[in-house]
Structures are given as C-alpha cells and as structure tokens.
Design an enzyme around this catalytic site. Structure first.
Site, PDB file in Angstrom:
ATOM      1  N   GLU A  21       0.830  -1.211   0.000  1.00 10.31           N
ATOM      2  CA  GLU A  21       0.000   0.000   0.000  1.00 10.31           C
ATOM      3  C   GLU A  21       0.862   1.257   0.000  1.00 10.31           C
ATOM      4  O   GLU A  21       0.496   2.269  -0.598  1.00 10.31           O
ATOM      5  CB  GLU A  21      -0.926   0.007   1.213  1.00 10.31           C
ATOM      6  CG  GLU A  21      -1.962  -1.095   1.172  1.00 10.31           C
ATOM      7  CD  GLU A  21      -2.762  -1.198   2.447  1.00 10.31           C
ATOM      8  OE1 GLU A  21      -3.998  -1.089   2.374  1.00 10.31           O
ATOM      9  OE2 GLU A  21      -2.152  -1.395   3.521  1.00 10.31           O
ATOM     10  N   LYS A  98     -11.603   3.403   1.616  1.00 10.54           N
ATOM     11  CA  LYS A  98     -10.576   2.820   0.754  1.00 10.54           C
ATOM     12  C   LYS A  98     -11.309   1.934  -0.255  1.00 10.54           C
ATOM     13  O   LYS A  98     -12.022   1.014   0.122  1.00 10.54           O
ATOM     14  CB  LYS A  98      -9.581   1.993   1.552  1.00 10.54           C
ATOM     15  CG  LYS A  98      -8.468   1.402   0.684  1.00 10.54           C
ATOM     16  CD  LYS A  98      -7.504   0.564   1.488  1.00 10.54           C
ATOM     17  CE  LYS A  98      -6.586   1.474   2.276  1.00 10.54           C
ATOM     18  NZ  LYS A  98      -5.434   0.736   2.849  1.00 10.54           N
TER      19      LYS A  98
END
Length: 118
Positions: A21, A98
């Site tokens: 990420e 997200k």
C-alpha cells in the site's frame, strides 16, 4: 443553522499498514458534512460570510497526501484542521473510504466515519 456536504471526493493516496500500500497506493473516497450558521451568508450573498467549500476540499486533498497507516488517523487530522481553520463550523462528519481494499475478498470499499464538534 445549515449544512454543507462534499460528496465522493476522489483521491489517490498511500495509506495502509501493508508495504504494498505504501508503494502502490490506492483510490480513496472522502465524504464530508459540516454544520454551520449559514443565515448571514443566505442574506448577504458574500463568500466571506459562509464556509468556503473550496477551502474544505483543499484541506482534504492536502491531508490525504500525508501517509497514514490508519484511515482513522487521516480522518482525525482532517477534522482537527477544519475546526482550526474554519471558525463558523460547529460540527464535522467525515467518512474516509478505501476503494477495493486488499483484504483477501471481494469488498467494494471499507469506510470509517468520525464526528467532531467544536
């Protein structure tokens, strides 16, 4: 009293606990609702008498660009900054999502919601 909503603000950022990420990043969605006294601006028609949603969007984009491991952390920074910089606001509600989180399943998005009052 009144409310201003900024909905579906799309941001690309690098939040998360996983190494991937941090490197690859992800798409995020931010939804914001503020409460403020909008009675003066409804009569005066002056930007100086209301909450400038361009300023709100700027704060969101700037804070989303600062990496955090947790969505809760980035949301808290946004809430604090909004209340510090925009004195007319009495309450802020934020949702940070997200999109397609890497959690090993078919999940459209994961969302955290925070509320803060003056």
């Amino acid at each position: 009293m009144g409310a201003i909503l900024l909905q579906n603000i799309k941001v690309y950022a690098y939040h998360g606990c996983l190494v991937e990420e941090k490197k690859i990043g992800s798409d995020y969605r931010v939804d914001l609702k503020i409460k403020a006294d909008l009675s003066k601006s409804s009569v005066s028609d002056k930007l100086a008498d209301t909450v400038d949603y361009v300023h709100l969007n700027y704060i969101i984009k700037e804070e989303m660009a600062i990496r955090s491991k947790l969505l809760e952390h980035v949301a808290e920074r946004i809430l604090n900054r909004i209340l510090k910089e925009l004195k007319l606001i009495t309450k802020v509600t934020i949702k940070v999502s997200k999109i397609n989180p890497p959690i090993g399943g078919n999940v459209e998005m994961v969302t955290i919601k925070r509320v803060k009052k003056r």
